[in-house]
Scaffold this motif. Structure first.
Motif, PDB file in Angstrom:
ATOM      1  N   MET A   1       0.679  -1.293   0.089  1.00  0.00           N
ATOM      2  CA  MET A   1      -0.173  -0.049   0.045  1.00  0.00           C
ATOM      3  C   MET A   1       0.892   1.123   0.079  1.00  0.00           C
ATOM      4  N   ASP A   2       2.043   1.181   0.487  1.00  0.00           N
ATOM      5  CA  ASP A   2       2.987   2.463   0.619  1.00  0.00           C
ATOM      6  C   ASP A   2       3.672   2.510  -0.428  1.00  0.00           C
ATOM      7  N   ASP A   3       3.868   1.532  -1.608  1.00  0.00           N
ATOM      8  CA  ASP A   3       4.526   1.627  -2.874  1.00  0.00           C
ATOM      9  C   ASP A   3       3.996   2.890  -3.579  1.00  0.00           C
ATOM     10  N   PRO A   4       4.728   3.528  -4.311  1.00  0.00           N
ATOM     11  CA  PRO A   4       4.364   4.770  -5.122  1.00  0.00           C
ATOM     12  C   PRO A   4       3.509   4.307  -6.100  1.00  0.00           C
ATOM     13  N   ARG A   5       3.721   3.033  -6.803  1.00  0.00           N
ATOM     14  CA  ARG A   5       2.749   2.528  -7.858  1.00  0.00           C
ATOM     15  C   ARG A   5       1.246   2.353  -7.274  1.00  0.00           C
ATOM     16  N   HIS A   6       1.178   1.840  -6.080  1.00  0.00           N
ATOM     17  CA  HIS A   6      -0.116   1.912  -5.424  1.00  0.00           C
ATOM     18  C   HIS A   6      -0.778   3.193  -5.348  1.00  0.00           C
ATOM     19  N   GLN A   7       0.054   4.208  -4.994  1.00  0.00           N
ATOM     20  CA  GLN A   7      -0.663   5.471  -4.779  1.00  0.00           C
ATOM     21  C   GLN A   7      -1.002   5.872  -6.209  1.00  0.00           C
ATOM     22  N   GLU A   8      -0.325   5.615  -7.234  1.00  0.00           N
ATOM     23  CA  GLU A   8      -0.714   6.152  -8.435  1.00  0.00           C
ATOM     24  C   GLU A   8      -1.977   5.438  -8.922  1.00  0.00           C
ATOM     25  N   VAL A   9      -2.260   4.055  -8.749  1.00  0.00           N
ATOM     26  CA  VAL A   9      -3.491   3.457  -9.422  1.00  0.00           C
ATOM     27  C   VAL A   9      -4.753   3.956  -8.157  1.00  0.00           C
ATOM     28  N   LEU A  10      -4.224   4.284  -7.069  1.00  0.00           N
ATOM     29  CA  LEU A  10      -5.555   5.022  -6.380  1.00  0.00           C
ATOM     30  C   LEU A  10      -5.891   6.174  -7.050  1.00  0.00           C
ATOM     31  N   GLU A  11      -4.971   7.062  -7.116  1.00  0.00           N
ATOM     32  CA  GLU A  11      -5.220   8.341  -7.936  1.00  0.00           C
ATOM     33  C   GLU A  11      -5.853   8.163  -9.481  1.00  0.00           C
ATOM     34  N   GLN A  12      -5.634   7.284 -10.018  1.00  0.00           N
ATOM     35  CA  GLN A  12      -6.386   6.832 -11.536  1.00  0.00           C
ATOM     36  C   GLN A  12      -7.936   6.414 -11.166  1.00  0.00           C
ATOM     37  N   LEU A  13      -8.069   5.681 -10.039  1.00  0.00           N
ATOM     38  CA  LEU A  13      -9.233   5.355  -9.492  1.00  0.00           C
ATOM     39  C   LEU A  13      -9.920   6.295  -8.774  1.00  0.00           C
ATOM     40  N   ASN A  14      -9.388   7.498  -8.358  1.00  0.00           N
ATOM     41  CA  ASN A  14      -9.898   8.456  -7.563  1.00  0.00           C
ATOM     42  C   ASN A  14     -10.241   7.903  -6.049  1.00  0.00           C
ATOM     43  N   GLN A  15      -9.541   7.151  -5.553  1.00  0.00           N
ATOM     44  CA  GLN A  15      -9.761   6.416  -4.425  1.00  0.00           C
ATOM     45  C   GLN A  15      -8.871   7.144  -3.389  1.00  0.00           C
ATOM     46  N   GLN A  16      -9.315   6.910  -2.143  1.00  0.00           N
ATOM     47  CA  GLN A  16      -8.308   7.065  -1.113  1.00  0.00           C
ATOM     48  C   GLN A  16      -7.705   5.828  -0.344  1.00  0.00           C
ATOM     49  N   PRO A  17      -6.638   5.959   0.393  1.00  0.00           N
ATOM     50  CA  PRO A  17      -6.135   4.689   1.125  1.00  0.00           C
ATOM     51  C   PRO A  17      -7.192   4.769   2.236  1.00  0.00           C
ATOM     52  N   TRP A  18      -7.288   3.674   2.831  1.00  0.00           N
ATOM     53  CA  TRP A  18      -8.068   3.417   4.088  1.00  0.00           C
ATOM     54  C   TRP A  18      -7.371   2.196   4.974  1.00  0.00           C
ATOM     55  N   TYR A  19      -6.062   2.649   5.521  1.00  0.00           N
ATOM     56  CA  TYR A  19      -5.286   1.685   6.169  1.00  0.00           C
ATOM     57  C   TYR A  19      -6.225   1.310   7.419  1.00  0.00           C
ATOM     58  N   ARG A  20      -6.086   0.120   7.908  1.00  0.00           N
ATOM     59  CA  ARG A  20      -6.791  -0.208   9.081  1.00  0.00           C
ATOM     60  C   ARG A  20      -6.033  -1.555   9.471  1.00  0.00           C
ATOM     61  N   SER A  21      -5.749  -1.651  10.564  1.00  0.00           N
ATOM     62  CA  SER A  21      -5.153  -3.034  11.358  1.00  0.00           C
ATOM     63  C   SER A  21      -6.100  -3.904  11.180  1.00  0.00           C
ATOM     64  N   GLY A  22      -5.787  -5.171  11.538  1.00  0.00           N
ATOM     65  CA  GLY A  22      -6.934  -6.367  11.411  1.00  0.00           C
ATOM     66  C   GLY A  22      -7.656  -6.195  12.384  1.00  0.00           C
ATOM     67  N   GLU A  23      -6.997  -5.710  13.489  1.00  0.00           N
ATOM     68  CA  GLU A  23      -8.166  -5.616  14.815  1.00  0.00           C
ATOM     69  C   GLU A  23      -9.150  -4.288  14.653  1.00  0.00           C
ATOM     70  N   ASP A  24      -8.545  -3.420  14.111  1.00  0.00           N
ATOM     71  CA  ASP A  24      -9.527  -2.135  13.801  1.00  0.00           C
ATOM     72  C   ASP A  24     -10.411  -2.432  12.718  1.00  0.00           C
ATOM     73  N   TYR A  25      -9.978  -3.134  11.715  1.00  0.00           N
ATOM     74  CA  TYR A  25     -10.922  -3.518  10.620  1.00  0.00           C
ATOM     75  C   TYR A  25     -12.149  -4.469  11.215  1.00  0.00           C
TER      76      TYR A  25
END
Length: 325
Positions: free
Chosen positions: A278-302
């Motif tokens: 998720m922290d990789d720049p290529r992942h950030q690029e595809v989220l921008e293409q899809l106009n999505q935001q990261p939503w990181y949650r630990s397993g417990e919080d998820y």
């Protein structure tokens, strides 16, 4: 004590420690020893498929084993994860994308799985940008044009979504209730099928995540509305449902889960690999293409979020008259 006796005692002590060590620890140390299957419960080519394939590729590099994407569409995105919960071993070699429909469909129909008890929550990943689109040659120039047409012809104006109980379906049902209009809903297996149906003129509009982005940018579709808190950076001229007074906001977060009973050490290995992906720049690029935001949650919080959402959405489904009788 002779050297031979001392060596023998050390060997016996080591053997005893190995016997007493948890089996899970040994499993985790050797994990993964073969490719992992990631179930994507949507057809190939859609926005979630695009996202998950790249994330799997990036996480594979962290794990040293391939993550193979397997598309299992159907039942509003619940078929694939539901089958995994019933049939897969909890060894970490079969995991799945977990759409919000998993927390809603059980309120609308009987399921063979429980969304909280039958899954191991690994990591929260992202959330969708939902929009409402029509073909470029549609008579509806604005979303209010579409609603006015529905008001004049109750039940005769349709839209497609990615399935019954999915966020694109429920947010439109909620909007129609707020606008006091009757719309005809046409469910599809997934994003790719829905896009082709709209382009082919089989439905007059669609409510969906940003799989329509390339068609909007290419001039084949017109984006009439988005469902975020604010207008998107990519299409700043397009209003939100909230600002038009329809009082509907939706992002529909999703993540990755496995079957119940997974070894915590294996879950930790998977979590760390996907977090680095998720922290990789290529992942950030595809989220921008899809106009999505990261939503990181630990397993417990998820898992905690899922439990709260499951209860909250029960009230929404009951209010919309979609609850199981």
């Amino acid at each position: 004590m002779t050297a031979t006796s001392k060596t023998r005692r050390l060997l016996l002590a080591g053997y005893a420690a190995a016997l007493l060590a948890p089996a899970g620890a040994a499993l985790a140390q050797g994990f993964p020893a073969k490719p992992i299957t990631l179930i994507v419960p949507w057809p190939a080519g859609g926005s979630t498929d695009r996202h998950m394939r790249l994330l799997a590729e990036l996480a594979s590099k962290q794990l040293g084993q391939n993550i193979i994407v397997e598309n299992k569409p159907g039942a509003g995105g619940t078929l694939g994860p539901g089958m995994m919960a019933q049939t897969a071993k909890p060894d970490g070699y079969t995991i799945a994308q977990f759409p919000m429909g998993m927390l809603r469909v059980p309120h609308m129909q009987k399921t063979a799985w429980n969304p909280l008890n039958d899954f191991s929550y690994i990591i929260g990943v992202s959330g969708y940008t939902f929009g409402f689109t029509v073909r470029a040659d549609s008579p509806y120039k604005s979303f209010n044009d579409y609603i006015e047409a529905a008001r004049k012809a109750p039940g005769k104006v349709d839209y497609g979504s990615t399935g019954i109980g999915t966020s694109p379906h429920l947010l439109m049902e909620e909007l129609a209730e707020n606008a006091k209009v009757q719309l005809t809903h046409v469910p599809f297996k997934g994003n790719a099928d829905l896009q082709q149906a709209l382009l082919g003129g089989h439905v007059s509009a669609q409510s969906d995540a940003t799989g329509w982005d390339k068609f909007v940018d290419g001039g084949q579709m017109r984006l009439l509305l988005t469902f975020g808190e604010q207008r998107t950076k990519r299409w700043p001229s397009v209003p939100t449902a909230k600002e038009l007074g329809y009082n509907v906001v939706s992002a529909s977060p999703y993540g990755i889960v496995g079957p119940k009973g997974m070894d915590p050490a294996v879950m930790k290995t998977l979590h760390e690999a996907f977090k680095k992906a998720m922290d990789d720049p290529r992942h950030q690029e595809v989220l921008e293409q899809l106009n999505q935001q990261p939503w990181y949650r630990s397993g417990e919080d998820y898992r905690k979020w899922a439990a709260e959402t499951f209860q909250r959405d029960k009230a929404l489904i009951e209010r919309l008259g979609l609850a199981m009788k």
